[in-house]
Design a protein around this motif. Structure first.
Motif, PDB file in Angstrom:
ATOM      1  N   ILE A   1       2.476   2.233  -3.293  1.00 40.13           N
ATOM      2  CA  ILE A   1       1.687   3.038  -4.235  1.00 40.13           C
ATOM      3  C   ILE A   1       1.806   4.520  -3.890  1.00 40.13           C
ATOM      4  CG2 ILE A   1      -0.676   3.550  -4.962  1.00 40.13           C
ATOM      5  CD1 ILE A   1      -1.149   0.439  -4.597  1.00 40.13           C
ATOM      6  N   THR A   2       1.709   4.830  -2.612  1.00 42.87           N
ATOM      7  CA  THR A   2       1.883   6.215  -2.180  1.00 42.87           C
ATOM      8  C   THR A   2       3.278   6.720  -2.581  1.00 42.87           C
ATOM      9  OG1 THR A   2       0.480   5.719  -0.294  1.00 42.87           O
ATOM     10  CG2 THR A   2       1.732   7.764  -0.187  1.00 42.87           C
TER      11      THR A   2
ATOM     12  N   LYS B   1       5.158  12.840  -8.629  1.00 50.37           N
ATOM     13  CA  LYS B   1       4.934  14.267  -8.409  1.00 50.37           C
ATOM     14  C   LYS B   1       6.269  15.010  -8.335  1.00 50.37           C
ATOM     15  CE  LYS B   1       2.927  17.497  -5.118  1.00 50.37           C
ATOM     16  NZ  LYS B   1       2.398  17.688  -3.770  1.00 50.37           N
TER      17      LYS B   1
ATOM     18  N   PRO C   1      -6.358   8.941  -7.457  1.00 51.84           N
ATOM     19  CA  PRO C   1      -6.052   9.306  -6.068  1.00 51.84           C
ATOM     20  C   PRO C   1      -6.019  10.819  -5.827  1.00 51.84           C
ATOM     21  CG  PRO C   1      -4.627   7.523  -6.776  1.00 51.84           C
ATOM     22  CD  PRO C   1      -5.389   7.964  -7.995  1.00 51.84           C
TER      23      PRO C   1
ATOM     24  N   ARG D   1      -4.100   3.662 -15.310  1.00 47.63           N
ATOM     25  CA  ARG D   1      -2.903   3.059 -14.705  1.00 47.63           C
ATOM     26  C   ARG D   1      -3.216   2.534 -13.306  1.00 47.63           C
ATOM     27  NH1 ARG D   1       1.613   7.052 -14.259  1.00 47.63           N
ATOM     28  NH2 ARG D   1      -0.087   8.325 -13.459  1.00 47.63           N
ATOM     29  N   TYR D   2      -4.004   3.324 -12.553  1.00 46.54           N
ATOM     30  CA  TYR D   2      -4.249   2.901 -11.182  1.00 46.54           C
ATOM     31  C   TYR D   2      -5.323   1.833 -11.101  1.00 46.54           C
ATOM     32  CZ  TYR D   2      -1.065   6.573 -10.465  1.00 46.54           C
ATOM     33  OH  TYR D   2       0.056   7.333 -10.556  1.00 46.54           O
TER      34      TYR D   2
ATOM     35  N   PHE E   1      -3.095  13.890  -3.925  1.00 45.81           N
ATOM     36  CA  PHE E   1      -3.067  12.791  -2.964  1.00 45.81           C
ATOM     37  C   PHE E   1      -1.804  12.787  -2.106  1.00 45.81           C
ATOM     38  CE2 PHE E   1      -1.527   8.501  -1.974  1.00 45.81           C
ATOM     39  CZ  PHE E   1      -2.472   8.183  -1.013  1.00 45.81           C
ATOM     40  N   VAL E   2      -0.670  13.089  -2.722  1.00 50.80           N
ATOM     41  CA  VAL E   2       0.588  13.026  -1.970  1.00 50.80           C
ATOM     42  C   VAL E   2       0.540  13.987  -0.775  1.00 50.80           C
ATOM     43  CG1 VAL E   2       3.065  13.466  -2.114  1.00 50.80           C
ATOM     44  CG2 VAL E   2       1.910  12.239  -3.955  1.00 50.80           C
TER      45      VAL E   2
ATOM     46  N   LEU F   1       3.383   7.465  -6.305  1.00 51.60           N
ATOM     47  CA  LEU F   1       2.686   8.720  -6.604  1.00 51.60           C
ATOM     48  C   LEU F   1       3.529   9.925  -6.190  1.00 51.60           C
ATOM     49  CD1 LEU F   1      -0.885   7.624  -5.505  1.00 51.60           C
ATOM     50  CD2 LEU F   1      -0.261   8.390  -7.797  1.00 51.60           C
ATOM     51  N   ALA F   2       4.190   9.801  -5.055  1.00 53.04           N
ATOM     52  CA  ALA F   2       5.027  10.909  -4.582  1.00 53.04           C
ATOM     53  C   ALA F   2       6.239  11.098  -5.498  1.00 53.04           C
ATOM     54  CB  ALA F   2       5.471  10.653  -3.145  1.00 53.04           C
TER      55      ALA F   2
ATOM     56  N   ASP G   1      -7.933   1.602   0.614  1.00 59.61           N
ATOM     57  CA  ASP G   1      -7.064   1.859   1.776  1.00 59.61           C
ATOM     58  C   ASP G   1      -6.488   3.275   1.761  1.00 59.61           C
ATOM     59  OD1 ASP G   1      -6.444  -1.242   2.793  1.00 59.61           O
ATOM     60  OD2 ASP G   1      -6.886  -1.009   0.665  1.00 59.61           O
ATOM     61  N   HIS G   2      -6.034   3.725   0.583  1.00 63.72           N
ATOM     62  CA  HIS G   2      -5.432   5.057   0.526  1.00 63.72           C
ATOM     63  C   HIS G   2      -6.486   6.134   0.747  1.00 63.72           C
ATOM     64  CE1 HIS G   2      -2.726   2.392  -1.728  1.00 63.72           C
ATOM     65  NE2 HIS G   2      -1.785   3.114  -1.171  1.00 63.72           N
TER      66      HIS G   2
ATOM     67  N   LEU H   1       0.822  -1.215   0.000  1.00 64.41           N
ATOM     68  CA  LEU H   1       0.000   0.000   0.000  1.00 64.41           C
ATOM     69  C   LEU H   1       0.856   1.266   0.000  1.00 64.41           C
ATOM     70  CD1 LEU H   1      -2.852  -1.031   2.467  1.00 64.41           C
ATOM     71  CD2 LEU H   1      -3.046  -0.640   0.006  1.00 64.41           C
TER      72      LEU H   1
ATOM     73  N   ALA I   1       2.692   0.891 -15.776  1.00 69.06           N
ATOM     74  CA  ALA I   1       2.575  -0.233 -14.841  1.00 69.06           C
ATOM     75  C   ALA I   1       3.815  -1.114 -14.845  1.00 69.06           C
ATOM     76  CB  ALA I   1       1.331  -1.052 -15.175  1.00 69.06           C
TER      77      ALA I   1
ATOM     78  N   ARG J   1       5.212  10.375 -15.490  1.00 67.27           N
ATOM     79  CA  ARG J   1       4.136   9.389 -15.342  1.00 67.27           C
ATOM     80  C   ARG J   1       4.744   8.032 -15.649  1.00 67.27           C
ATOM     81  NH1 ARG J   1      -1.214  11.029 -15.373  1.00 67.27           N
ATOM     82  NH2 ARG J   1      -1.950   9.381 -16.734  1.00 67.27           N
ATOM     83  N   LEU J   2       4.740   7.185 -14.673  1.00 66.38           N
ATOM     84  CA  LEU J   2       5.362   5.868 -14.856  1.00 66.38           C
ATOM     85  C   LEU J   2       4.285   4.879 -15.250  1.00 66.38           C
ATOM     86  CD1 LEU J   2       7.527   6.029 -11.621  1.00 66.38           C
ATOM     87  CD2 LEU J   2       8.252   6.546 -13.956  1.00 66.38           C
TER      88      LEU J   2
ATOM     89  N   THR K   1      -9.699  -0.785  -4.513  1.00 66.26           N
ATOM     90  CA  THR K   1      -8.779  -0.529  -3.403  1.00 66.26           C
ATOM     91  C   THR K   1      -9.167   0.781  -2.722  1.00 66.26           C
ATOM     92  OG1 THR K   1      -7.036  -1.584  -4.660  1.00 66.26           O
ATOM     93  CG2 THR K   1      -6.348  -0.243  -2.780  1.00 66.26           C
TER      94      THR K   1
ATOM     95  N   HIS L   1      -7.524   0.968  -8.101  1.00 71.71           N
ATOM     96  CA  HIS L   1      -8.153   2.171  -7.563  1.00 71.71           C
ATOM     97  C   HIS L   1      -9.260   2.594  -8.536  1.00 71.71           C
ATOM     98  CE1 HIS L   1      -4.317   2.350  -5.343  1.00 71.71           C
ATOM     99  NE2 HIS L   1      -5.057   2.934  -4.416  1.00 71.71           N
TER     100      HIS L   1
ATOM    101  N   ASP M   1      -8.034   7.159 -14.140  1.00 67.43           N
ATOM    102  CA  ASP M   1      -6.654   6.963 -14.543  1.00 67.43           C
ATOM    103  C   ASP M   1      -6.450   5.460 -14.657  1.00 67.43           C
ATOM    104  OD1 ASP M   1      -3.909   6.730 -14.804  1.00 67.43           O
ATOM    105  OD2 ASP M   1      -3.544   8.570 -13.654  1.00 67.43           O
TER     106      ASP M   1
ATOM    107  N   HIS N   1      -3.324  -1.387 -12.441  1.00 59.84           N
ATOM    108  CA  HIS N   1      -2.172  -1.758 -11.634  1.00 59.84           C
ATOM    109  C   HIS N   1      -2.542  -2.058 -10.188  1.00 59.84           C
ATOM    110  CE1 HIS N   1       1.908  -1.053  -9.794  1.00 59.84           C
ATOM    111  NE2 HIS N   1       2.084  -2.021 -10.654  1.00 59.84           N
ATOM    112  N   SER N   2      -3.446  -1.249  -9.634  1.00 59.94           N
ATOM    113  CA  SER N   2      -3.703  -1.414  -8.193  1.00 59.94           C
ATOM    114  C   SER N   2      -5.179  -1.348  -7.830  1.00 59.94           C
ATOM    115  CB  SER N   2      -2.924  -0.365  -7.414  1.00 59.94           C
ATOM    116  OG  SER N   2      -3.109   0.912  -7.989  1.00 59.94           O
TER     117      SER N   2
END
Lengths: 82, 634
Positions: free
Chosen positions: A44-45, A52, B249, B238-239, B49-50, A48-49, B83-84, A41, A60, A57-58, B81, B245, B236, B242-243
């Protein structure tokens, strides 16, 4: 191509902020196993950070490979736009 | 709470870093209140989100003891998902004063979780169940345009069945996302006139879902939020791939902020009253200097914007927000535009209070709160002057004071974005609310003229109508119970369905009181729920009263009614209970004042008992009864 040393400094700052640890030090071989809070989890954060901070943009496939710090620095040095 | 965005510019990254360091330093020095206040000032729903995640992390690390946060248990069921999102939600709920405990069902187990009565969802005992669905969860199988209506009805029926499954197993509010309509549709623009296009099916689904939602199910307008965030960046891929969402986010702050405001409104914590300044707030220019003809109101860009702002305020009033004026002006001059300006939309009677004088605004605002008998935390103050805003903020931190831009064209947006007045239902009382409060101000004036309180109450000529629950009054009764905080002895909350079911049970009395007097009609202002116990006690399970009728001997009148009811139901005692809550100190001594005897701890509160026999005296009240019927009390 951005200087990997600069990437490293900025990436270290990202790690400190994501994991809220002010004296965290990253190293090339560092992976999720080295940091208790680095789970799927928070990964993922982290991604994203990173996106930014380095204005990228990466995709998958790239994100999937980012499991150690050295790989991240290599990728970001190639891909970062600012 | 005031999100930062409309006033100050975005905080830059190094700036945010410094300020978060200050937050942590304040917390380390033990000043967690200041740390929280600073964190609150940094938070904006618009942040990515960050940033949301960082602020949430810092807040979760601050000590929360002693803040009086309200515990809240939310179960989230989703096939994506979450959780975030949950971290961000917890953050915004904390800013609203909730200590939220979130339970997230295992991924994609919505139906099994809902059905398993012995499972972890019900073991968690949620106060709120959030069906956190997205358009991906809405299955609508359709072959041609003609079958679209039936196909949508079937999809709505599936969602309804889920609500019923949940509600039959747990009595709590359900929050249901509607469908966020995707930006991309294979038919392109033509999707809009094709009944079987995914876009139109989901539009129809959202409308039918709203029509099908019973009381106790609140729709959460994810579709609107996706538009607000921007549909092009809402999804998006990608999210998702991939995960998992369900949406981007970066929209989480906005979604969580809206949810926190809605949940706060469900808990009765929405703001109630908007206090406005006059010069350069309701019109351009100053009435004292420019005169009636010199005001910008009606024509010109600013003049039109001020008219629309006034129209918007009238709209708020009509849905139940109390309006009041607080202005530094001569009173006669200040009233002139409302009486004589041809383009002034607002009328004097739209305001419950009109304070135009040269006292400090903080003092006037306190007077308004006192006269209307509402808390400072129910107020929003709107003023074009940054100096006045700051003065009110520093003297009265409980009052919400939104930043106002210099351009009146942006006033509405600047206030609306805060969601101060979120509501979870509308009743006939809402439209009349300003009138009730205005009449109360007239009563206060009458009281000022008469020296003796008894003389004043007699002069009011009050008549109360007491009757048992009926379908017509049910919505207002539920609303009064759920919005009352101060005069609420036990803090109970009921949905309309729960209240109606209670009333139908033997030995239960669910009753309302309406009060009118010489000056006006106060409407439905009190509800009691009485339960007869096997030991022939009549328990006062719920007693709520609107604070706008305090000090009129209505408490005594209701107490007499309870005693009379006890007699009719052959009860020997009336047992009342006071459960201390964050805001009901007002009634801590009520039962003692009414002649009850303390009997110690009782079900999480203090118990009070009154023996009922032929000799139990009626308490003195200035209210006469206009009881329409006596049935249904047994």
């Amino acid at each position: 191509m951005i200087d990997p040393g600069i990437v490293r400094g900025r990436l270290n700052q990202v790690f400190r902020e994501v994991f809220d640890e002010d004296d965290l030090q990253i190293f090339d071989a560092m992976s999720a196993a080295d940091l208790e809070e680095w789970d799927s989890l928070s990964h993922i954060t982290l991604v994203l950070a990173v996106e930014k901070e380095f204005r990228v943009r990466l995709n998958a496939a790239e994100v999937g490979k980012l499991d150690n710090v050295g790989q991240m620095i290599d990728l970001l040095a190639r891909r970062a736009t600012a | 709470m005031s999100p930062r965005t409309e006033g100050s510019p975005e905080t830059s990254a190094p700036d945010l870093r410094d300020r978060l360091a200050t937050v942590k330093r304040l917390a380390a020095e033990g000043d967690s209140a200041a740390a929280r206040a600073m964190l609150r000032s940094l938070a904006s729903p618009d942040d990515d989100f960050v940033t949301q995640a960082r602020l949430a992390r810092v807040l979760s690390s601050l000590p929360s003891a002693g803040l009086g946060a309200k515990p809240l248990r939310i179960a989230i069921l989703a096939a994506s998902t979450v959780d975030h999102f949950a971290d961000v939600l917890r953050f915004w709920l904390a800013l609203e004063g909730f200590a939220a405990d979130l339970w997230i069902a295992p991924f994609d187990t919505i139906i099994p979780s809902a059905l398993d009565v012995a499972g972890p969802l019900y073991a968690f005992a949620p106060d709120l169940i959030w069906l956190f669905t997205s358009n991906r969860d809405v299955r609508i199988e359709v072959t041609d345009d003609r079958s679209a209506v039936d196909a949508v009805a079937a999809a709505v029926q599936r969602t309804q069945s889920l609500w019923e499954a949940l509600r039959s197993r747990r009595e709590c509010t359900i929050l249901q996302n509607n469908a966020d309509i995707p930006a991309i549709d294979g038919l392109g623009n033509f999707a809009t006139q094709t009944g079987s296009s995914r876009r139109n099916l989901l539009r129809r689904y959202n409308l039918e879902l709203a029509a099908a939602a019973p009381h106790g199910v609140m729709l959460f307008d994810l579709e609107h939020l996706s538009a607000l965030h921007g549909k092009a960046r809402w999804n998006d891929g990608r999210y998702w791939y991939h995960s998992k969402h369900a949406f981007a986010p970066d929209s989480y702050g906005r979604v969580a902020f809206q949810a926190a405001r809605l949940i706060s409104a469900l808990a009765g914590k929405a703001r109630k009253c908007l206090i406005v300044d006059l010069d350069n707030t309701l019109w351009g220019g100053t009435i004292g200097d420019d005169g009636l003809a010199g005001l910008q109101l009606g024509s010109g860009a600013d003049g039109e914007a001020f008219v629309d702002f006034q129209r918007w305020l009238v709209g708020l009033k009509e849905r139940g927000v109390i309006l009041a004026v607080c202005s530094k002006n001569e009173e006669d001059a200040a009233k002139e535009p409302f009486l004589a300006h041809p383009d002034c939309v607002l009328r004097l009677e739209d305001f419950a209070m009109f304070r135009a004088n040269w006292n400090s605004k903080a003092n006037n605002i306190c007077d308004i709160a006192n006269a209307l008998n509402i808390g400072l935390d129910s107020l929003v103050f709107v003023d074009d002057s940054p100096l006045e805003r700051d003065a009110v903020r520093s003297h009265l931190p409980e009052v919400a004071v939104p930043e106002l831009p210099a351009d009146p064209a942006q006033y509405i947006e600047a206030i609306d974005r805060h969601g101060y007045f979120e509501t979870v239902g509308l009743s006939a009382e809402d439209r009349e609310r300003t009138r009730f409060y205005r009449e109360n101000a007239a009563r206060a004036e009458l009281q000022g003229r008469l020296s003796d309180i008894g003389e004043y109450l007699g002069a009011l000529g009050m008549v109360a109508e007491v009757a048992d629950l009926d379908a017509f009054h049910l919505p207002r009764m539920a609303q009064l119970i759920n919005k009352s905080n101060q005069f609420h002895l036990t803090g109970t909350r009921y949905t309309e369905a729960e209240l109606a079911r209670l009333a139908s049970q033997p030995g239960h009395v669910v009753r309302y009181v309406k009060l009118r007097d010489r000056i006006g009609d106060n409407g439905l202002i009190a509800v009691i729920v009485l339960v007869k116990s096997p030991r022939r006690e009549l328990l006062v399970e719920t007693w709520v009263m609107s604070c706008r009728v305090l000090g009129r001997t209505l408490e005594e009148f209701i107490c007499n009614d309870i005693v009379e009811t006890a007699r009719r139901m052959s009860c020997r005692t009336v047992v009342g209970r006071y459960v201390p809550g964050p805001r009901n100190r007002l009634v801590a001594g009520l039962y003692e004042r009414l002649g009850f005897r303390g009997i110690g701890e009782l079900n999480g509160g203090t118990g009070w008992s009154l023996a009922v026999d032929r000799e139990t005296p009626a308490l003195k009240t200035h209210i006469e009864s206009a009881r329409p019927s006596m049935e249904g009390a047994a």
